[in-house]
Motif scaffolding. Sequence first.
Motif, PDB file in Angstrom:
ATOM      1  N   THR A  21       4.067   6.164   9.467  1.00 48.43           N
ATOM      2  CA  THR A  21       4.599   7.355   8.912  1.00 48.43           C
ATOM      3  C   THR A  21       5.965   7.262   8.436  1.00 48.43           C
ATOM      4  N   GLU A  22       6.675   6.382   9.143  1.00 50.52           N
ATOM      5  CA  GLU A  22       8.097   6.071   8.483  1.00 50.52           C
ATOM      6  C   GLU A  22       7.863   5.427   7.144  1.00 50.52           C
ATOM      7  N   ARG A  23       7.464   4.630   6.997  1.00 52.51           N
ATOM      8  CA  ARG A  23       7.176   3.865   5.505  1.00 52.51           C
ATOM      9  C   ARG A  23       6.479   4.937   4.613  1.00 52.51           C
ATOM     10  N   HIS A  24       5.648   5.600   5.031  1.00 54.34           N
ATOM     11  CA  HIS A  24       5.077   6.713   3.936  1.00 54.34           C
ATOM     12  C   HIS A  24       6.350   7.759   3.627  1.00 54.34           C
ATOM     13  N   MET A  25       7.076   8.147   4.346  1.00 54.88           N
ATOM     14  CA  MET A  25       8.281   8.858   4.242  1.00 54.88           C
ATOM     15  C   MET A  25       9.235   8.204   3.109  1.00 54.88           C
ATOM     16  N   GLN A  26       9.477   6.797   3.336  1.00 58.50           N
ATOM     17  CA  GLN A  26      10.458   6.162   2.450  1.00 58.50           C
ATOM     18  C   GLN A  26       9.695   5.951   1.018  1.00 58.50           C
ATOM     19  N   ALA A  27       8.489   5.908   0.762  1.00 61.40           N
ATOM     20  CA  ALA A  27       7.928   5.623  -0.558  1.00 61.40           C
ATOM     21  C   ALA A  27       7.241   6.881  -0.963  1.00 61.40           C
ATOM     22  N   THR A  40      -0.567  -0.534  -0.626  1.00 64.84           N
ATOM     23  CA  THR A  40      -0.623   0.761  -1.090  1.00 64.84           C
ATOM     24  C   THR A  40      -1.109   1.834  -0.349  1.00 64.84           C
ATOM     25  N   TYR A  41      -2.041   1.395   0.796  1.00 67.03           N
ATOM     26  CA  TYR A  41      -2.452   2.141   1.815  1.00 67.03           C
ATOM     27  C   TYR A  41      -1.396   2.283   2.800  1.00 67.03           C
ATOM     28  N   LYS A  42      -0.478   1.682   3.177  1.00 64.65           N
ATOM     29  CA  LYS A  42       0.585   1.786   3.897  1.00 64.65           C
ATOM     30  C   LYS A  42       1.507   2.831   3.377  1.00 64.65           C
ATOM     31  N   TYR A  43       1.617   2.626   2.055  1.00 64.71           N
ATOM     32  CA  TYR A  43       2.942   3.674   1.594  1.00 64.71           C
ATOM     33  C   TYR A  43       1.874   4.984   1.125  1.00 64.71           C
ATOM     34  N   GLY A  44       0.564   5.168   1.669  1.00 60.53           N
ATOM     35  CA  GLY A  44      -0.047   6.685   1.607  1.00 60.53           C
ATOM     36  C   GLY A  44      -0.024   7.275   0.043  1.00 60.53           C
ATOM     37  N   TRP A  45      -0.077   6.412  -0.877  1.00 57.41           N
ATOM     38  CA  TRP A  45       0.025   6.873  -2.149  1.00 57.41           C
ATOM     39  C   TRP A  45      -1.401   7.746  -2.473  1.00 57.41           C
ATOM     40  N   LYS A  60       3.689   4.888 -12.254  1.00 55.61           N
ATOM     41  CA  LYS A  60       2.217   4.768 -12.409  1.00 55.61           C
ATOM     42  C   LYS A  60       1.390   4.318 -11.128  1.00 55.61           C
ATOM     43  N   CYS A  61       1.911   3.205 -10.397  1.00 56.01           N
ATOM     44  CA  CYS A  61       1.365   2.734  -9.198  1.00 56.01           C
ATOM     45  C   CYS A  61       1.162   3.763  -8.033  1.00 56.01           C
ATOM     46  N   SER A  62       2.084   4.715  -8.044  1.00 57.53           N
ATOM     47  CA  SER A  62       2.010   5.729  -6.672  1.00 57.53           C
ATOM     48  C   SER A  62       1.203   7.000  -7.226  1.00 57.53           C
ATOM     49  N   ASN A  63       0.668   7.000  -8.456  1.00 55.75           N
ATOM     50  CA  ASN A  63       0.166   8.068  -9.146  1.00 55.75           C
ATOM     51  C   ASN A  63       1.030   9.328  -9.090  1.00 55.75           C
ATOM     52  N   GLY A  64       2.447   9.194  -9.424  1.00 53.21           N
ATOM     53  CA  GLY A  64       3.253  10.219  -9.362  1.00 53.21           C
ATOM     54  C   GLY A  64       3.930  10.504  -8.076  1.00 53.21           C
ATOM     55  N   LYS A  65       3.538  10.023  -6.986  1.00 54.68           N
ATOM     56  CA  LYS A  65       4.097  10.109  -5.528  1.00 54.68           C
ATOM     57  C   LYS A  65       5.501   9.825  -5.341  1.00 54.68           C
ATOM     58  N   SER A  75      -3.599   9.012  -0.216  1.00 56.75           N
ATOM     59  CA  SER A  75      -4.006   9.333   1.122  1.00 56.75           C
ATOM     60  C   SER A  75      -5.252  10.356   1.065  1.00 56.75           C
ATOM     61  N   GLY A  76      -5.314  10.999  -0.033  1.00 57.29           N
ATOM     62  CA  GLY A  76      -6.522  11.819  -0.385  1.00 57.29           C
ATOM     63  C   GLY A  76      -8.068  11.004  -0.778  1.00 57.29           C
ATOM     64  N   GLN A  77      -7.718  10.052  -1.018  1.00 59.02           N
ATOM     65  CA  GLN A  77      -8.897   8.966  -1.140  1.00 59.02           C
ATOM     66  C   GLN A  77      -9.077   7.989  -0.228  1.00 59.02           C
ATOM     67  N   THR A  78      -8.628   8.242   0.956  1.00 58.03           N
ATOM     68  CA  THR A  78      -8.797   7.223   2.218  1.00 58.03           C
ATOM     69  C   THR A  78      -9.794   7.789   3.150  1.00 58.03           C
ATOM     70  N   LEU A  79     -10.585   6.983   3.629  1.00 57.62           N
ATOM     71  CA  LEU A  79     -11.608   7.607   4.770  1.00 57.62           C
ATOM     72  C   LEU A  79     -11.509   6.590   5.787  1.00 57.62           C
ATOM     73  N   SER A  80     -11.211   6.841   7.017  1.00 51.99           N
ATOM     74  CA  SER A  80     -11.327   6.099   8.080  1.00 51.99           C
ATOM     75  C   SER A  80     -12.479   6.378   9.221  1.00 51.99           C
ATOM     76  N   HIS A  81     -13.136   5.499   9.740  1.00 49.19           N
ATOM     77  CA  HIS A  81     -14.381   5.441  10.423  1.00 49.19           C
ATOM     78  C   HIS A  81     -14.385   4.568  11.583  1.00 49.19           C
ATOM     79  N   ASP A  82     -14.426   5.118  12.924  1.00 50.66           N
ATOM     80  CA  ASP A  82     -14.497   4.383  14.014  1.00 50.66           C
ATOM     81  C   ASP A  82     -15.969   4.367  14.607  1.00 50.66           C
ATOM     82  N   PRO A  83     -16.634   3.309  14.285  1.00 50.66           N
ATOM     83  CA  PRO A  83     -17.953   3.276  14.763  1.00 50.66           C
ATOM     84  C   PRO A  83     -18.027   3.164  16.261  1.00 50.66           C
TER      85      PRO A  83
END
Length: 208
Positions: free
Chosen positions: A4-10, A193-198, A52-57, A200-208
Amino acid sequence: RHLTERHMQAIGTKTVSVIRINTRDSQQRDSVAGIQSRLTSGGINFITQYNKCSNGKLQWQLSSAGVFDVTIPNSITEFQGINGSADLVAATQNFLKQSQGIASVANLADKVIMCLPPGTGEWAASAGVNHWRAQTNDEWCMSLTGTMHELGHTMGLLHANADGVAYSDRTGYMSSGYTNTDWPMKCFNGYNTYKYGWFSGQTLSHDP
């Protein structure tokens, strides 16, 4: 919590200032006008590439301090050896605080890039992880890979290794780089890129 801290920074709008450092007998090769033009022309540079890399984030903009010169009254020979670049950075910060009456150079912008002149040794660029400052050596000042990489460090990223070899994941900017100012045009690897949260709307997590 750390993610979360890293997302806020980026994410959001961040300011940057660039300091062109000279000594009495060694000049940084890039002019203030040249650096300013590169960062404001809309061409290829770390500002447009992060957008460009962050899609404007993540949006970078020059702070009110902008790009400026500092010439310290020392000889470059005083900053040679294993700690030469660090000593020059420290001398520059002390000079700025005394000459401009500022409490901390960190107050100039969210991130500060210091472009050092030739003569401090054979190195490219460096930055602390989650730090406010990055420093580059001579021709690396406006290197696309160099600035993307070091600013990545200041926002929490580590080196991208592959198969146990340091810097060898060249799919992203956290590998080794080049002095070219407009090449290669790429982004960060999927993990960073995942760590930066750029995306997040295209991310899916699944715990089997």
